[in-house]
Design an enzyme around this catalytic site. Structure first.
Site, PDB file in Angstrom:
ATOM      1  N   GLU A  51      29.953  46.003  34.595  1.00  0.00           N
ATOM      2  CA  GLU A  51      31.032  46.888  34.355  1.00  0.00           C
ATOM      3  C   GLU A  51      32.393  47.291  35.287  1.00  0.00           C
ATOM      4  OE1 GLU A  51      28.743  46.854  32.665  1.00  0.00           O
ATOM      5  OE2 GLU A  51      28.471  45.153  30.243  1.00  0.00           O
ATOM      6  N   PHE A 113      19.571  52.885  19.236  1.00  0.00           N
ATOM      7  CA  PHE A 113      19.689  51.855  20.320  1.00  0.00           C
ATOM      8  C   PHE A 113      21.459  52.179  21.069  1.00  0.00           C
ATOM      9  CE2 PHE A 113      20.771  47.713  21.779  1.00  0.00           C
ATOM     10  CZ  PHE A 113      19.453  47.499  22.556  1.00  0.00           C
ATOM     11  N   GLN A 114      20.882  51.426  22.772  1.00  0.00           N
ATOM     12  CA  GLN A 114      22.498  51.894  23.023  1.00  0.00           C
ATOM     13  C   GLN A 114      23.297  53.250  22.594  1.00  0.00           C
ATOM     14  OE1 GLN A 114      23.756  47.456  23.157  1.00  0.00           O
ATOM     15  NE2 GLN A 114      22.815  47.358  25.389  1.00  0.00           N
ATOM     16  N   LYS A 163      31.268  50.798  16.116  1.00  0.00           N
ATOM     17  CA  LYS A 163      31.413  49.879  15.639  1.00  0.00           C
ATOM     18  C   LYS A 163      31.855  49.906  13.833  1.00  0.00           C
ATOM     19  CE  LYS A 163      28.242  45.823  15.078  1.00  0.00           C
ATOM     20  NZ  LYS A 163      26.558  44.548  15.499  1.00  0.00           N
ATOM     21  N   MET A 479      30.135  53.352  58.677  1.00  0.00           N
ATOM     22  CA  MET A 479      30.701  54.476  58.827  1.00  0.00           C
ATOM     23  C   MET A 479      28.988  55.638  59.168  1.00  0.00           C
ATOM     24  SD  MET A 479      33.655  56.186  59.033  1.00  0.00           S
ATOM     25  CE  MET A 479      35.375  55.412  58.486  1.00  0.00           C
TER      26      MET A 479
HETATM   27  C1  LIG Z   1      29.017  53.767  45.957  1.00  0.00           C
HETATM   28  C2  LIG Z   1      29.301  54.749  47.451  1.00  0.00           C
HETATM   29  N1  LIG Z   1      27.494  54.792  47.964  1.00  0.00           N
HETATM   30  C3  LIG Z   1      27.493  55.171  49.157  1.00  0.00           C
HETATM   31  C4  LIG Z   1      28.632  55.568  49.947  1.00  0.00           C
HETATM   32  C5  LIG Z   1      28.820  56.359  51.399  1.00  0.00           C
HETATM   33  N2  LIG Z   1      29.326  55.444  52.190  1.00  0.00           N
HETATM   34  C6  LIG Z   1      30.568  56.173  52.808  1.00  0.00           C
HETATM   35  S1  LIG Z   1      30.902  54.249  54.103  1.00  0.00           S
HETATM   36  C7  LIG Z   1      28.993  53.708  54.124  1.00  0.00           C
HETATM   37  C8  LIG Z   1      28.568  52.409  54.797  1.00  0.00           C
HETATM   38  C9  LIG Z   1      29.827  51.281  54.128  1.00  0.00           C
HETATM   39  O1  LIG Z   1      29.272  50.744  54.563  1.00  0.00           O
HETATM   40  P1  LIG Z   1      29.460  49.178  54.836  1.00  0.00           P
HETATM   41  O2  LIG Z   1      30.518  48.627  53.472  1.00  0.00           O
HETATM   42  O3  LIG Z   1      29.056  48.165  56.075  1.00  0.00           O
HETATM   43  O4  LIG Z   1      31.220  49.273  55.864  1.00  0.00           O
HETATM   44  P2  LIG Z   1      31.235  49.557  57.408  1.00  0.00           P
HETATM   45  O5  LIG Z   1      31.398  51.365  57.589  1.00  0.00           O
HETATM   46  O6  LIG Z   1      29.936  49.380  57.666  1.00  0.00           O
HETATM   47  O7  LIG Z   1      32.949  48.843  57.932  1.00  0.00           O
HETATM   48  C10 LIG Z   1      28.518  54.499  53.106  1.00  0.00           C
HETATM   49  C11 LIG Z   1      27.302  54.113  52.266  1.00  0.00           C
HETATM   50  C12 LIG Z   1      30.042  55.412  49.286  1.00  0.00           C
HETATM   51  N3  LIG Z   1      30.732  55.711  49.828  1.00  0.00           N
HETATM   52  N4  LIG Z   1      29.983  55.088  48.349  1.00  0.00           N
END
Ligand SMILES: Cc1ncc(C[n+]2csc(CCOP(=O)(O)OP(=O)(O)O)c2C)c(N)n1
Ligand SMILES: [Mg+2]
Lengths: 583, 168
Positions: A51, A113-114, A163, A479
């Site tokens: 979803e 349920f759900q 529902k 990042m």
């Molecule tokens: C759902 C979610 N969980 C954690 C984060 C924290 N976060 C921000 S950037 C990042 C790393 C992203 O990794 P990647 O997709 O490999 O991108 P890159 O920075 O390596 O280009 C994380 C864990 C987030 N923004 N969103």
């Protein structure tokens, strides 16, 4: 046609009358009655694999087309899986409607349920939400929901349908006139305020037009350009406004803020007037608020009065629609100028040009070294002539995509700005491609992000939605790793993805897509050419990238925008104050 | 600092939850909240006493709720504010007379008499209620039930003469 129908039929009928052509969803027990009449409807249903994917698809669709995106889920876990996309759309003002099933009204509150308290859970993540308890209300509720989602400051609206309400019979009637005494969004700006703004602009010596996603949502890109040219205003396009002003335009300075260009960030810092349109002084733009654009007067145009004065006091607040107000600004400015040219601000333009010369966005691609992501993005831009919709995940790759893609049109940049939702790119690209089948839709995704929602590529291949995905495989949550490198003494806690790197080409193939790999710089162009030549299947290109590359320029979270870090050599003292914010 | 805000909302299911959720989510502090019907059955009034330095965002965020029709901040002196409370105090035989005397000065109604306690009802200006409570505190407050504040703006009647205000 008999007017007697079930609530479920009324729902589908109401969606049809709103002009809905596609919905993204996953069925289940409570929403089952609604899926039956869907079989006989011209509305296309795209079966997502999660979803959350359905929600981001609806968002990508809305971004690309400007129309309301629709997501559907069952009660309980189906509905809770929609919360991330709803909050994402709320932060970025994306018009979507969510339809969720709910347990029967007599079971509500019994831990059935759900069962989940979807209305309560979704309340703070939506612009408005409904729990329908009488099938006879469906025509009005659906009509109101689409109205709320798409007018004023756009946003997500959820309709929770038990529902038994879906199964009940009702008499179809066309929705009565919308009566919302507490909802009257302004369109036109107050004429006196518009006049005051123009006077202020004419007096200003160092103005900047600071534009946000509101310009794009309002469909005001043409007016923005016309006004910038008429009033001779340099334009900064925030992360959400990329494409609102062509990057090739001499007045366009691109993105400012945490990873913005030196010129855009510094022009704002030194400005004496910020003409703010549809932007909200987000912390990623302002850095430390008290040192943000310290000498600037503020004109603030926003459709949401609550944004005005929230972070920075406005000298001239104007509430209304960005497109309409830009139109008014143009009109008053033209009258004021009476055919003459706007005052020349030669010194200001020269100063900006000097910054652009001295601090350009740049990268080096060593032909023998690892692939740089900026190189991939630049080559993709060259090969497509920039004529594509670009979708991004969240991380380094997102910042590079925003920095190095030259945007020429609005609605061609789709990303999760406010919430920063990893995993956004794949489903949003699928939704965008479904809405704009004739455009090239290319996602620039991170390897971490890709692993969060890649299963939606199964949806894409099954449904014949040939979106393309570049996996920027730097083997890390790049990042976060960058922050650990800068602020946590290179202690890389939980950011390495290389202990098991999945074979992205095989994964792509397993999901019915074409998989391509590029490992060296020389592979990049052929891989992109191959990907661009395939139009009947989704494509995944695995770009094995430099694992140590860092995004610059950078302003430390909570730091002042006066301190733009251009490279590793002007890093702050690691013993100095540590950032308090989160990524 | 406390601010009194009157919110006219559409009388719809869940509207109180929306207001409460917005306050929690935005980090605004509710000191007290009272909800009730208005002269128009389609509308309800909430009187919210908010603790905070600045009400601009509070008011704007209230307006953002689809069911909010009108928000007014009552500046001190402009509104008429009332609370009601019932307070049970220790009242041993030797203290009874002086407690009743104090209650009489405040026009508090005696609503329950126990073997060792007296229970008063007092409605009126929030300041008077606070004063009465302070007066009762030394005797020992056994129980206290206090309503949220309700408020209404003054109808400014100049009667042709500038600046003459008459309270309702
Ligand atoms: C759902 C979610 N969980 C954690 C984060 C924290 N976060 C921000 S950037 C990042 C790393 C992203 O990794 P990647 O997709 O490999 O991108 P890159 O920075 O390596 O280009 C994380 C864990 C987030 N923004 N969103
Ligand atoms: Mg990565």
């Amino acid at each position: 046609m008999s007017n007697t129908m079930t609530g479920a039929q009324a729902l589908i009928h109401a969606l049809e009358s709103q002009g809905v052509d596609i919905v993204f969803g996953v069925p289940g027990g409570a929403i089952l009655p609604a899926y039956d009449p869907l079989l006989d409807s011209p509305i296309r249903h795209v079966l997502a694999r999660h979803e959350q994917g359905a929600g981001h698809m609806a968002s990508g669709y809305a971004h690309a087309t400007g129309r309301v995106g629709v997501m559907v889920a069952t009660s309980g876990p189906g509905a809770t899986n929609l919360i991330t996309p709803l909050q994402d759309c709320y932060m970025d003002s994306i018009p979507v409607v969510a339809i969720t099933g709910q347990v029967a009204t007599h079971s509500i509150g019994n831990d059935a349920f759900q069962e989940a308290h979807t209305w309560g859970i979704s309340m703070p993540a939506t612009k408005h939400n409904y729990l329908v308890t009488d099938a006879a209300d469906i025509p009005e509720v659906v009509n109101e929901a689409f109205h709320l989602a798409s007018t004023g400051r756009p946003g997500p609206v959820l309709i929770d349908l038990p529902k038994d309400v879906l199964a009940a019979t009702m008499n179809w009637h066309d929705p009565k006139e919308i009566k919302l005494p507490g909802y009257r969004p302004s369109v036109k700006g107050h004429p006196l305020q518009v006049k005051a703004a123009i006077d202020m602009i004419l007096e200003s010596e160092q103005p900047v037009l600071y534009t946000g996603g509101g310009v794009i949502r309002a469909g005001g890109a043409a007016e923005l350009r016309a006004f910038a040219e008429l009033a001779d205003l340099p334009v900064v396009t925030t992360l959400m406004a990329r494409g609102a002003m062509p990057d090739s335009h001499p007045l366009c300075l691109g993105m400012s803020g945490m990873h913005g260009s030196y010129t855009a960030t510094t022009a704002i810092q030194r400005s004496d007037l910020l003409v703010t349109i549809g932007a909200r002084f987000d912390d990623r733009v302002t850095g430390e608020v008290k040192s943000f654009a310290p000498d600037a007067k503020i004109i603030h145009v926003d459709v949401d009065p609550a944004e005005i004065g929230k972070v920075r006091k406005a000298d001239v607040p104007i509430v209304g629609d960005a497109k309409a107000i830009l139109g008014q600004l143009i009109e008053v400015m033209e009258k004021k100028l009476g055919g003459k040219r706007s005052p020349e601000r030669t010194d200001w333009h020269e100063q900006i040009a000097e910054w652009q010369r001295d601090y350009p966005l740049k990268f080096d691609q060593d032909p023998e070294g690892p692939i740089q992501q900026q190189y991939v993005i630049s080559e993709l831009h060259r090969l497509t002539g920039g004529d594509a919709i670009v979708v991004a995940g969240v991380g380094q790759h997102q910042m590079w995509a925003s920095q190095f893609w030259g945007f020429e049109r609005p609605n061609t940049w789709i990303n999760s700005g406010g919430l920063g939702t990893m995993g956004y790119a794949v489903p949003a690209a699928v939704g965008a491609k479904a809405g704009k089948p004739d455009e090239v839709v290319f996602a620039i995704d991170g390897d971490g992000c890709f692993q969060m929602t890649m299963q939606e590529l199964i949806t894409a291949s099954v449904e014949g939605i040939p979106a393309k995905i570049a996996v920027m495989n730097n083997g890390s949550l790049g990042m976060v790793k960058q922050w650990q490198k800068l602020f946590y003494h290179e202690r890389f806690s939980a950011t390495d993805l290389t202990n098991h790197t999945p074979d992205y080409v095989k994964l792509a193939e397993a999901m019915g897509c074409v998989g391509i790999r590029a490992e060296r710089p020389a592979d990049v162009v052929p891989a992109l050419e191959k990907a661009l030549a395939i139009n009947d299947k989704p494509v995944v290109v695995d770009f094995v990238c430099d694992p140590d590359a860092m995004v610059f320029p950078m302003v430390v979270a909570g730091g002042s925008n006066d301190d733009v870090i251009m490279s590793m050599t002007d890093l702050p003292d690691p013993a100095g104050p540590q950032p308090e914010d989160v990524i | 600092m406390n601010h009194v805000i009157n919110v006219q909302v559409e009388n719809k299911p869940g509207v109180l939850a929306r207001v409460a959720s917005m306050f929690a989510g935005r980090g605004f502090n509710i000191h007290s909240l009272a909800v009730g019907p208005t002269a128009d059955p389609a509308m309800s009034r909430m009187t919210v006493v908010v603790d905070g330095p600045e009400m601009e965002q509070v008011i704007k965020q209230l307006y953002k709720l689809v069911h909010t029709v009108k928000v007014t901040e009552l500046t001190p002196g402009q509104g008429i504010e009332r609370e009601i409370m019932m307070v049970r105090v220790n009242a041993e035989a030797d203290k009874r007379a002086e407690i009743l005397e104090a209650a009489a000065i405040f026009k508090a109604k005696t609503v329950d008499v126990g073997l060792a306690t007296l229970t008063f009802e007092l409605a009126g200006d929030p300041g008077a209620l606070a004063d009465f409570l302070e007066l009762m505190r030394p005797y020992g407050i056994v129980d206290l039930a206090k309503s949220g504040r309700v408020a209404i703006s003054r109808d400014i009647k100049t009667n042709g003469k500038k600046g003459r205000l008459r309270s309702a």
